[in-house]
Design an enzyme around this catalytic site. Sequence first.
Site, PDB file in Angstrom:
ATOM      1  N   ASN A 215       0.855  -1.197   0.000  1.00 28.74           N
ATOM      2  CA  ASN A 215       0.000   0.000   0.000  1.00 28.74           C
ATOM      3  C   ASN A 215       0.886   1.240   0.000  1.00 28.74           C
ATOM      4  OD1 ASN A 215       0.531   0.849   2.870  1.00 28.74           O
ATOM      5  ND2 ASN A 215      -0.282  -1.206   3.211  1.00 28.74           N
ATOM      6  N   LYS A 294       9.296 -16.058 -12.477  1.00 33.49           N
ATOM      7  CA  LYS A 294       8.382 -14.973 -12.839  1.00 33.49           C
ATOM      8  C   LYS A 294       7.150 -15.531 -13.551  1.00 33.49           C
ATOM      9  CE  LYS A 294       8.173 -10.820 -15.596  1.00 33.49           C
ATOM     10  NZ  LYS A 294       8.658 -10.207 -16.819  1.00 33.49           N
ATOM     11  N   ASP A 313      -3.128 -10.322  12.886  1.00 30.54           N
ATOM     12  CA  ASP A 313      -3.279  -8.929  13.312  1.00 30.54           C
ATOM     13  C   ASP A 313      -2.267  -8.674  14.446  1.00 30.54           C
ATOM     14  OD1 ASP A 313      -4.101  -6.529  14.594  1.00 30.54           O
ATOM     15  OD2 ASP A 313      -6.091  -6.750  13.694  1.00 30.54           O
ATOM     16  N   ILE A 314      -1.245  -7.940  14.141  1.00 31.83           N
ATOM     17  CA  ILE A 314      -0.135  -7.735  15.090  1.00 31.83           C
ATOM     18  C   ILE A 314      -0.629  -7.004  16.336  1.00 31.83           C
ATOM     19  CG2 ILE A 314       2.161  -6.700  15.366  1.00 31.83           C
ATOM     20  CD1 ILE A 314       2.319  -6.701  12.233  1.00 31.83           C
ATOM     21  N   PHE A 331      -3.621   2.723  15.512  1.00 34.70           N
ATOM     22  CA  PHE A 331      -4.159   3.648  14.524  1.00 34.70           C
ATOM     23  C   PHE A 331      -5.341   2.971  13.838  1.00 34.70           C
ATOM     24  CE2 PHE A 331      -1.856   7.624  13.451  1.00 34.70           C
ATOM     25  CZ  PHE A 331      -1.077   7.666  14.592  1.00 34.70           C
TER      26      PHE A 331
HETATM   27  N1  CTP Z   1      -2.736  -3.710  12.387  1.00 32.82           N
HETATM   28  C1  CTP Z   1      -1.861  -4.708  12.752  1.00 32.82           C
HETATM   29  N2  CTP Z   1      -1.827  -5.881  12.040  1.00 32.82           N
HETATM   30  C2  CTP Z   1      -2.645  -6.076  11.006  1.00 32.82           C
HETATM   31  C3  CTP Z   1      -3.550  -5.068  10.630  1.00 32.82           C
HETATM   32  C4  CTP Z   1      -3.565  -3.899  11.333  1.00 32.82           C
HETATM   33  O1  CTP Z   1      -1.108  -4.516  13.701  1.00 32.82           O
HETATM   34  N3  CTP Z   1      -2.584  -7.223  10.335  1.00 32.82           N
HETATM   35  C5  CTP Z   1      -2.788  -2.481  13.179  1.00 32.82           C
HETATM   36  C6  CTP Z   1      -2.373  -1.219  12.438  1.00 32.82           C
HETATM   37  O2  CTP Z   1      -0.981  -0.961  12.620  1.00 32.82           O
HETATM   38  C7  CTP Z   1      -3.227  -0.159  13.110  1.00 32.82           C
HETATM   39  C8  CTP Z   1      -4.478  -0.913  13.518  1.00 32.82           C
HETATM   40  O3  CTP Z   1      -4.111  -2.289  13.547  1.00 32.82           O
HETATM   41  O4  CTP Z   1      -2.621   0.324  14.294  1.00 32.82           O
HETATM   42  C9  CTP Z   1      -5.658  -0.729  12.624  1.00 32.82           C
HETATM   43  O5  CTP Z   1      -5.317  -1.019  11.301  1.00 32.82           O
HETATM   44  P1  CTP Z   1      -6.371  -0.768  10.127  1.00 32.82           P
HETATM   45  O6  CTP Z   1      -5.732  -1.096   8.824  1.00 32.82           O
HETATM   46  O7  CTP Z   1      -7.028   0.563  10.277  1.00 32.82           O
HETATM   47  O8  CTP Z   1      -7.531  -1.766  10.427  1.00 32.82           O
HETATM   48  P2  CTP Z   1      -7.622  -3.332  10.445  1.00 32.82           P
HETATM   49  O9  CTP Z   1      -7.517  -3.802  11.862  1.00 32.82           O
HETATM   50  O10 CTP Z   1      -6.670  -3.936   9.467  1.00 32.82           O
HETATM   51  O11 CTP Z   1      -9.111  -3.553   9.999  1.00 32.82           O
HETATM   52  P3  CTP Z   1      -9.856  -3.087   8.621  1.00 32.82           P
HETATM   53  O12 CTP Z   1      -8.808  -3.135   7.546  1.00 32.82           O
HETATM   54  O13 CTP Z   1     -10.934  -4.071   8.437  1.00 32.82           O
HETATM   55  O14 CTP Z   1     -10.379  -1.700   8.892  1.00 32.82           O
END
Ligand code: CTP
Length: 404
Positions: A215, A294, A313-314, A331
Amino acid sequence: MTGPLSFSGFLGSRVHLGVTGSVAAYKALDLLRLLTGAGCSVSATLTESARRFVTPLSFQALGADPVFGGMFKEGENPFGHLAPGKTAQVMVIAPASANTLARLANGLADDMLSCQALAFSGPLILAPAMNPNMWAAPATRENWTRLLARGVRGVEPEAGPVACGDQGQGRLAALSEIQAAVLRALAPQDMAGKRVLVSLGPTREAWDPVRFWSNASSGLMGASLAVAAWLRGAEVTAVAGPAQVELPRGLTRVDVTTAAEMHAACLDLWPRMDVACMTAAVSDFRPEPYGDTKFKKDKAADGLTIRFLANADILKDMGARKKKGQVLVGFAAETSDLETQARAKLKAKHLDMVVANRVDLPDSGFGGSNNTVCVLDRRGRLEHWTALPKTEVAWRIWDLLPQL
Ligand code: CTP
């Protein structure tokens, strides 16, 4: 000015800049601009040899006031040699020549700058620049060790080619390093003793050897948070995805590429941290890898379907392992319903605070230098901030820390 050091809240701070005889003296003009850009007022002293490389007029023209030269000249302030000690909070000598280090190490006071340094009791920062053989010489090593042992803050020279064509350690450190040392010396040390973890940037998930899923996160919001905490005295570790952001040497940087690597690094560090602020735009999914070769387009003339697998999800995993006394800030990157989404993430991930931003608006989110956020904490406090530089958002987030 953008970048994780473009803090502008140092209005009212006064810095004295010493410049000595070195080819790198011209760089002191840019340092002056960086410091005035942060809001500092700056006075300067050019030694006699410095004035052979750069002129006092250039420093005056860029806002240094006053600019000192020699001592005890008729019609000039007879106490100029004491002035910085009375008015400046920080003194920085950049570039500092080998001769200047020798003078300072021995307490000599035979020109304006050495007198001013001797009479200065606040933080003194030295950024040496010289030929690598001079830097490596036993006399310079000894002088440097003595100065550091006395509490002088050193910004060591970098390795690389120097003006005379030689190679080695001797080039003036990057101006951002010197600027960071000055701002840290000026900043309140209200986060001293805290160990802070910040995740930043995107993650990158390879599909084949030349293609990946990622991204547009620039890493600037996280870098601003990491630098702000460090300026305020914290010990900071930044776990950085592939982002083009520079961090001062004083921070520990752990570079990672994939979400799985970021997960492993953050979970490993978390038990030793007091605070974590997770700004990284982690890829929630990774493409099922195609393989080591590739992918050729003629295999998918009618289009391509790729299967994606879920990443962990960390932040959620850190929330589940949070110990008493640890503070976890997350965030939330959203394109609608900022408050509702923020509340849901605060609860689901066991956060102490969530900072939600719209990533679909100008002046907010990925890429730009500003962010428009709303901040919600576990006690229910909710604040909406107008568009602010990311550095200022970072500073304000840490201002809220004692209330969490
Ligand atoms: N985050 C994380 N690990 C992931 C996804 C997100 O640690 N795999 C953390 C991001 O660093 C941020 C928070 O979770 O602090 C929210 O991330 P965001 O992308 O807004 O939301 P998601 O939890 O991924 O949910 P969604 O994409 O459905 O809104």
